[in-house]
Design a protein around this motif. Structure first.
Motif, PDB file in Angstrom:
ATOM      1  N   ARG A   1       0.803  -1.232   0.000  1.00  0.00           N
ATOM      2  CA  ARG A   1       0.000   0.000   0.000  1.00  0.00           C
ATOM      3  C   ARG A   1       0.830   1.274   0.000  1.00  0.00           C
ATOM      4  NH1 ARG A   1      -4.873  -1.591   4.257  1.00  0.00           N
ATOM      5  NH2 ARG A   1      -5.961  -3.056   2.893  1.00  0.00           N
ATOM      6  N   GLY A   2       2.131   1.211   0.241  1.00  0.00           N
ATOM      7  CA  GLY A   2       2.980   2.365   0.011  1.00  0.00           C
ATOM      8  C   GLY A   2       3.170   3.322   1.172  1.00  0.00           C
ATOM      9  N   GLU A   3       3.881   4.414   0.874  1.00  0.00           N
ATOM     10  CA  GLU A   3       4.331   5.346   1.905  1.00  0.00           C
ATOM     11  C   GLU A   3       3.188   6.084   2.585  1.00  0.00           C
ATOM     12  OE1 GLU A   3       7.353   7.911   0.331  1.00  0.00           O
ATOM     13  OE2 GLU A   3       8.534   6.237  -0.452  1.00  0.00           O
ATOM     14  N   GLU A   4       2.153   6.443   1.838  1.00  0.00           N
ATOM     15  CA  GLU A   4       1.024   7.146   2.460  1.00  0.00           C
ATOM     16  C   GLU A   4       0.349   6.262   3.506  1.00  0.00           C
ATOM     17  OE1 GLU A   4      -1.637   8.662  -0.489  1.00  0.00           O
ATOM     18  OE2 GLU A   4      -0.094   9.858  -1.483  1.00  0.00           O
ATOM     19  N   ALA A   5       0.232   4.976   3.195  1.00  0.00           N
ATOM     20  CA  ALA A   5      -0.363   4.043   4.159  1.00  0.00           C
ATOM     21  C   ALA A   5       0.547   3.855   5.369  1.00  0.00           C
ATOM     22  CB  ALA A   5      -0.636   2.697   3.485  1.00  0.00           C
ATOM     23  N   ALA A   6       1.858   3.917   5.158  1.00  0.00           N
ATOM     24  CA  ALA A   6       2.787   3.842   6.292  1.00  0.00           C
ATOM     25  C   ALA A   6       2.575   5.028   7.225  1.00  0.00           C
ATOM     26  CB  ALA A   6       4.227   3.802   5.797  1.00  0.00           C
ATOM     27  N   GLU A   7       2.415   6.198   6.659  1.00  0.00           N
ATOM     28  CA  GLU A   7       2.202   7.399   7.474  1.00  0.00           C
ATOM     29  C   GLU A   7       0.897   7.326   8.257  1.00  0.00           C
ATOM     30  OE1 GLU A   7       4.057   9.919   8.197  1.00  0.00           O
ATOM     31  OE2 GLU A   7       5.745   9.582   6.837  1.00  0.00           O
ATOM     32  N   SER A   8      -0.133   6.766   7.640  1.00  0.00           N
ATOM     33  CA  SER A   8      -1.445   6.713   8.301  1.00  0.00           C
ATOM     34  C   SER A   8      -1.624   5.461   9.160  1.00  0.00           C
ATOM     35  CB  SER A   8      -2.564   6.768   7.252  1.00  0.00           C
ATOM     36  OG  SER A   8      -2.521   5.629   6.407  1.00  0.00           O
ATOM     37  N   GLY A   9      -0.652   4.541   9.105  1.00  0.00           N
ATOM     38  CA  GLY A   9      -0.769   3.309   9.880  1.00  0.00           C
ATOM     39  C   GLY A   9      -1.730   2.313   9.284  1.00  0.00           C
ATOM     40  N   LYS A  10      -1.926   2.360   7.950  1.00  0.00           N
ATOM     41  CA  LYS A  10      -2.893   1.497   7.282  1.00  0.00           C
ATOM     42  C   LYS A  10      -2.240   0.620   6.216  1.00  0.00           C
ATOM     43  CE  LYS A  10      -6.442   2.947   9.616  1.00  0.00           C
ATOM     44  NZ  LYS A  10      -7.103   2.044  10.578  1.00  0.00           N
ATOM     45  N   LEU A  11      -1.016   0.169   6.491  1.00  0.00           N
ATOM     46  CA  LEU A  11      -0.381  -0.780   5.598  1.00  0.00           C
ATOM     47  C   LEU A  11      -1.118  -2.115   5.622  1.00  0.00           C
ATOM     48  CD1 LEU A  11       3.298  -0.013   6.585  1.00  0.00           C
ATOM     49  CD2 LEU A  11       2.342   0.339   4.296  1.00  0.00           C
ATOM     50  N   LEU A  12      -0.835  -2.946   4.639  1.00  0.00           N
ATOM     51  CA  LEU A  12      -1.267  -4.340   4.670  1.00  0.00           C
ATOM     52  C   LEU A  12       0.004  -5.181   4.763  1.00  0.00           C
ATOM     53  CD1 LEU A  12      -3.936  -6.146   2.551  1.00  0.00           C
ATOM     54  CD2 LEU A  12      -1.646  -7.127   2.747  1.00  0.00           C
TER      55      LEU A  12
ATOM     56  N   ARG B   1       1.734 -10.140  16.064  1.00  0.00           N
ATOM     57  CA  ARG B   1       0.520  -9.496  15.570  1.00  0.00           C
ATOM     58  C   ARG B   1       0.189  -8.167  16.271  1.00  0.00           C
ATOM     59  NH1 ARG B   1      -3.450 -11.244  12.231  1.00  0.00           N
ATOM     60  NH2 ARG B   1      -2.657 -13.389  12.263  1.00  0.00           N
ATOM     61  N   PRO B   2       0.302  -8.054  17.610  1.00  0.00           N
ATOM     62  CA  PRO B   2       0.003  -6.762  18.239  1.00  0.00           C
ATOM     63  C   PRO B   2       0.928  -5.637  17.746  1.00  0.00           C
ATOM     64  CG  PRO B   2       0.017  -8.494  19.891  1.00  0.00           C
ATOM     65  CD  PRO B   2       0.578  -9.100  18.640  1.00  0.00           C
ATOM     66  N   VAL B   3       2.173  -5.974  17.447  1.00  0.00           N
ATOM     67  CA  VAL B   3       3.109  -4.970  16.923  1.00  0.00           C
ATOM     68  C   VAL B   3       2.742  -4.607  15.491  1.00  0.00           C
ATOM     69  CG1 VAL B   3       5.526  -4.448  16.398  1.00  0.00           C
ATOM     70  CG2 VAL B   3       4.949  -5.815  18.415  1.00  0.00           C
ATOM     71  N   PHE B   4       2.533  -5.609  14.656  1.00  0.00           N
ATOM     72  CA  PHE B   4       2.170  -5.342  13.259  1.00  0.00           C
ATOM     73  C   PHE B   4       0.867  -4.556  13.164  1.00  0.00           C
ATOM     74  CE2 PHE B   4       4.443  -9.501  11.788  1.00  0.00           C
ATOM     75  CZ  PHE B   4       5.671  -8.882  11.941  1.00  0.00           C
ATOM     76  N   SER B   5      -0.068  -4.842  14.078  1.00  0.00           N
ATOM     77  CA  SER B   5      -1.364  -4.159  14.051  1.00  0.00           C
ATOM     78  C   SER B   5      -1.248  -2.682  14.400  1.00  0.00           C
ATOM     79  CB  SER B   5      -2.336  -4.837  15.021  1.00  0.00           C
ATOM     80  OG  SER B   5      -2.610  -6.159  14.612  1.00  0.00           O
ATOM     81  N   ALA B   6      -0.108  -2.284  14.946  1.00  0.00           N
ATOM     82  CA  ALA B   6       0.106  -0.866  15.245  1.00  0.00           C
ATOM     83  C   ALA B   6       0.248  -0.034  13.979  1.00  0.00           C
ATOM     84  CB  ALA B   6       1.353  -0.695  16.128  1.00  0.00           C
ATOM     85  N   PHE B   7       0.685  -0.676  12.887  1.00  0.00           N
ATOM     86  CA  PHE B   7       0.907   0.080  11.652  1.00  0.00           C
ATOM     87  C   PHE B   7       0.228  -0.538  10.434  1.00  0.00           C
ATOM     88  CE2 PHE B   7       4.596  -2.745  12.253  1.00  0.00           C
ATOM     89  CZ  PHE B   7       4.622  -3.448  11.061  1.00  0.00           C
ATOM     90  N   ALA B   8      -0.524  -1.625  10.617  1.00  0.00           N
ATOM     91  CA  ALA B   8      -1.136  -2.303   9.472  1.00  0.00           C
ATOM     92  C   ALA B   8      -2.527  -2.820   9.797  1.00  0.00           C
ATOM     93  CB  ALA B   8      -0.254  -3.474   9.028  1.00  0.00           C
TER      94      ALA B   8
END
Length: 275
Positions: A128-139, A153-160
């Motif tokens: 999903r790219g850099e914008e999703a990284a900034e918003s915490g909505k990566l996949l 999973r709890p760590v990954f869920s912080a940014f994805a």
């Protein structure tokens, strides 16, 4: 001491993806620090409140989970296995998550070295790219043993959102390669289609607004991915082609896409990425 619950996270690579990811993880209450070889990038991260370690080894000694976010397979290997690398001081029971996009074969080679030290390895490439990284909505597409993935999973869920466990080690990288093949194929089609429209007298921007509402719509067209630098396209396609050769699978479209993307970048004055 064997690590069970993850409380401290180290990020190796604090560039355009690693830096916002570190911020999101810290906001979830995890003890968070990073390591970055580029001085200017490290300074920017420090200015954003990210604690810095002096080396990858020092970071690993203080972390339950190490997240690796560097560019190429050789850099991932050096960060983990090299002198002063993560494996030299990481504690048994800790986890290394490779969030870089690398070949599945690289993950298998790393596993041989990492697992004999009592350390768990997962692959967790990002989409999903850099914008999703900034918003915490990566996949995140994850490969690895279920118990290690669930601890992460709890760590990954912080940014994805979502965090998708696809199977055994390497499955995440396979998922990411397929994702990228389809992404670059869509971008190639968008590029050639809008180029044709322009040549035939239809204004490309007007057509784009129509296409995103039509059956031709795709993520690349919707997000204007063609207007971004797309630095990793050649690397992604090279990995896909190598993996296809190893699997004895013919992917003729992939080879064409690699060349279309190269031409796309040359036409726009974007630098080509050496492999």
């Amino acid at each position: 001491m064997t690590v069970t619950e993850i409380r401290s996270v180290g990020i190796v690579g604090l560039g355009s993806m690693g830096r916002p990811i570190a911020r999101h993880i810290a906001r979830r209450g995890f003890q968070t620090a990073g390591y970055e070889v580029d001085a200017a990038t490290a300074q920017r991260a420090s200015g954003e409140g990210i604690a810095l370690a002096a080396s990858a080894a020092e970071l690993a000694a203080a972390s339950d989970l190490i997240v690796v976010l560097v560019g190429f397979d050789a850099e991932v290997e050096a960060v983990i296995l090299g002198e002063g690398g993560v494996l030299s001081r990481i504690r048994p029971g800790s986890i290394i998550a490779v969030c870089s996009t690398v070949a599945p074969q690289t993950m298998n080679a790393l596993a041989h070295e990492v697992q004999r030290e009592g350390v768990h390895l997962v692959d967790a490439p990002l989409t999903r790219g850099e914008e999703a990284a900034e918003s915490g909505k990566l996949l995140v597409m994850v490969g690895g043993e279920s118990h290690a993935v669930e601890r992460c999973r709890p760590v990954f869920s912080a940014f994805a959102d979502p965090v998708c466990h696809l199977g055994a080690l390497g499955a995440g990288q396979i998922g990411k390669l397929v994702n990228n093949l389809i992404l670059w194929a869509c971008m190639s089609a968008n590029y050639e289609g809008l180029k044709l429209a322009s040549a035939l007298g239809v204004e490309p921007e007007a057509l784009r607004r129509v296409l995103v509402q039509s059956s031709a719509s795709n993520w690349s067209l919707q997000t204007r991915a063609d207007e971004k630098p797309v630095p990793w396209a050649e690397k992604d396609m090279t990995i896909v082609l190598k993996e296809a050769d190893l699997a004895h699978v013919s992917l003729p479209l992939c080879g064409v896409v690699k060349e279309v993307i190269k031409g796309f970048k040359i036409e726009r004055g974007l630098p080509l990425l050496g492999i």
